[in-house]
Design a protein around this motif. Structure first.
Motif, PDB file in Angstrom:
ATOM      1  N   UNK A  49       0.749  -1.316   0.043  1.00 44.24           N
ATOM      2  CA  UNK A  49       0.092   0.132   0.055  1.00 44.24           C
ATOM      3  C   UNK A  49       0.905   1.238   0.163  1.00 44.24           C
ATOM      4  N   UNK A  50       2.096   1.000  -0.198  1.00 44.78           N
ATOM      5  CA  UNK A  50       2.927   2.232  -0.495  1.00 44.78           C
ATOM      6  C   UNK A  50       3.615   2.987   0.759  1.00 44.78           C
ATOM      7  N   UNK A  84      -2.363   6.535   7.389  1.00 40.79           N
ATOM      8  CA  UNK A  84      -3.478   5.772   8.259  1.00 40.79           C
ATOM      9  C   UNK A  84      -4.468   5.038   7.411  1.00 40.79           C
ATOM     10  N   UNK A  85      -4.976   5.996   6.431  1.00 45.57           N
ATOM     11  CA  UNK A  85      -5.833   5.187   5.456  1.00 45.57           C
ATOM     12  C   UNK A  85      -4.989   4.116   4.729  1.00 45.57           C
ATOM     13  N   UNK A 140      -4.733  -1.679   4.043  1.00 43.61           N
ATOM     14  CA  UNK A 140      -3.853  -3.048   4.027  1.00 43.61           C
ATOM     15  C   UNK A 140      -4.679  -3.812   5.026  1.00 43.61           C
ATOM     16  N   UNK A 141      -5.242  -3.447   6.103  1.00 45.56           N
ATOM     17  CA  UNK A 141      -6.058  -4.417   6.857  1.00 45.56           C
ATOM     18  C   UNK A 141      -7.287  -4.828   6.107  1.00 45.56           C
ATOM     19  N   UNK A 142      -8.018  -4.059   5.362  1.00 45.98           N
ATOM     20  CA  UNK A 142      -8.929  -4.856   4.414  1.00 45.98           C
ATOM     21  C   UNK A 142      -8.810  -5.600   3.564  1.00 45.98           C
ATOM     22  N   UNK A 149      -5.693   6.186  -6.555  1.00 40.50           N
ATOM     23  CA  UNK A 149      -4.777   5.464  -7.441  1.00 40.50           C
ATOM     24  C   UNK A 149      -4.355   4.350  -6.976  1.00 40.50           C
ATOM     25  N   UNK A 150      -4.008   4.250  -5.788  1.00 39.73           N
ATOM     26  CA  UNK A 150      -3.595   3.129  -5.036  1.00 39.73           C
ATOM     27  C   UNK A 150      -4.677   2.108  -5.219  1.00 39.73           C
ATOM     28  N   UNK A 151      -5.946   2.526  -4.813  1.00 38.79           N
ATOM     29  CA  UNK A 151      -7.168   1.360  -4.859  1.00 38.79           C
ATOM     30  C   UNK A 151      -7.221   0.882  -6.376  1.00 38.79           C
ATOM     31  N   UNK A 152      -7.236   1.443  -7.305  1.00 38.22           N
ATOM     32  CA  UNK A 152      -7.276   1.040  -8.555  1.00 38.22           C
ATOM     33  C   UNK A 152      -6.110   0.125  -8.849  1.00 38.22           C
TER      34      UNK A 152
END
Length: 347
Positions: free
Chosen positions: A140-141, A161-162, A167-169, A196-199
């Motif tokens: 997750x960077x 934090x997000x 990462x937990x999800x 962008x990370x989620x994509x």
């Protein structure tokens, strides 16, 4: 494309001192494997209640699924007890909440919080779970993941934090990921990075995403399909291009007209008049009728069905009835249609 989740005729009520709030009133949608479905609408339209019901996270003390099905892998989640849901929640279906600071335990290092679902659902030893947690932090960077693993939430910025919450999800490679306004508490630059990370992560782990937001600009960047909610119902659903460039429901017209754009710099932004309906006493007809400048008499008397616009596009408005008068959409919507006429013609 294979359907991974189906919600059918879902009705949810909350029992309050004032009476029964009919929060969800017949919601239908499906989620296909590998796609992102965005659910948009004003606050109070039913977005979060719908998705929390999928996770069975609504308070049992005053909420009730009165009718409908939530089908996942052939199981009706609406009929499972809490023990059965614990095997699915976090493993097959995960959720990213709006505020990362309230999602994380301030007394635990973030590494242990990522390890928890891995140990519970993946049958890994603690040493294996630790390696996996560090790998997820890297994914997750988050720089220096071995060091960050040992730190507490207050030692991270809001954006970081997000990333931890994501990462937990993602810890158990869920089949469905529900993101409940995950970028609302973040500034615009960090918001873009998280989207962008989620994509990028979706492509890597092949998960399906339900993305809840009130920000149509976010929708354009992440979604494959869009469901527009109002008054506890889905009132329009289609591909992202169909909803943005050929919307059919007056409420969707209002949402799009209220979006700022480079072409409207000298114009006053549109605001939808009035307020959402009181779902203690839902209106008899179309819930949007009182705020709809194009409303007809039938809107006050009868709820419209879903009219088919194309194979992928449906809208619940009497304006699509063959006998309805021809109404031109607002200038902001027509401007989009002129820019992308092929989408309208394709329907």
């Amino acid at each position: 494309m294979e359907k991974i989740l189906e919600v059918k005729d879902l009705h949810i009520s909350f029992h309050t001192f004032g009476g029964e709030v009919q929060a969800i009133r017949g919601v239908d949608f499906d989620l296909k494997k590998g796609e992102t479905l965005a659910i948009v609408g004003e606050s109070g339209s039913g977005k979060s209640v719908t998705t929390k019901s999928i996770m069975r996270l609504l308070p049992e003390s005053n909420s009730e699924i009165k009718k409908g099905q939530i089908l996942f892998n052939g199981k009706d989640l609406a009929k499972l007890n809490d023990k059965q849901m614990q095997k699915i929640r976090g493993k097959d279906i995960s959720m990213i909440f709006q505020d990362p600071m309230t999602s994380l335990n301030p007394t635990m290092i973030v590494g242990k919080q990522i390890m928890e679902p891995i140990v519970k659902h993946q049958n890994m030893s603690k040493s294996q779970a630790k390696e996996r947690a560090i790998e997820l932090l890297r994914l997750v960077g988050i720089p220096k993941p071995e060091l960050r693993f040992k730190q507490y939430p207050h030692q991270f910025s809001g954006g970081m934090r997000q990333r931890v919450v994501i990462a937990i999800a993602l810890a158990c490679n869920p089949k469905v990921l529900i993101a409940d306004e995950p970028t609302t508490a973040l500034d615009v630059t960090i918001q873009a990075q998280i989207l962008e990370l989620m994509k990028d992560l979706q492509k890597k782990i092949d998960t399906s995403i339900i993305f809840i937001t009130h920000d149509l600009g976010v929708v354009a960047n992440v979604a494959d399909r869009v469901a527009v909610m109002y008054g506890g119902k889905i009132i329009e659903i289609g591909t992202v291009d169909e909803i943005f460039y050929n919307p059919q429901h007056p409420y969707t017209w209002g949402l799009i007209s209220s979006m700022p754009s480079l072409d409207s710099q000298d114009q006053e932004l549109y605001a939808i008049p009035g307020t959402p309906p009181n779902l203690l006493n839902p209106p008899k007809g179309d819930a949007f009728a009182a705020r709809n400048e194009y409303a007809m008499q039938i809107d006050l008397e009868e709820q419209p069905p879903m009219f088919k616009v194309s194979d992928t596009h449906y809208a619940a408005t009497w304006l699509l009835h063959p006998d309805a008068p021809k109404v031109e959409p607002p200038a902001a919507v027509k401007l989009r249609q002129r820019k992308f006429p092929e989408i309208k013609e394709g329907n």
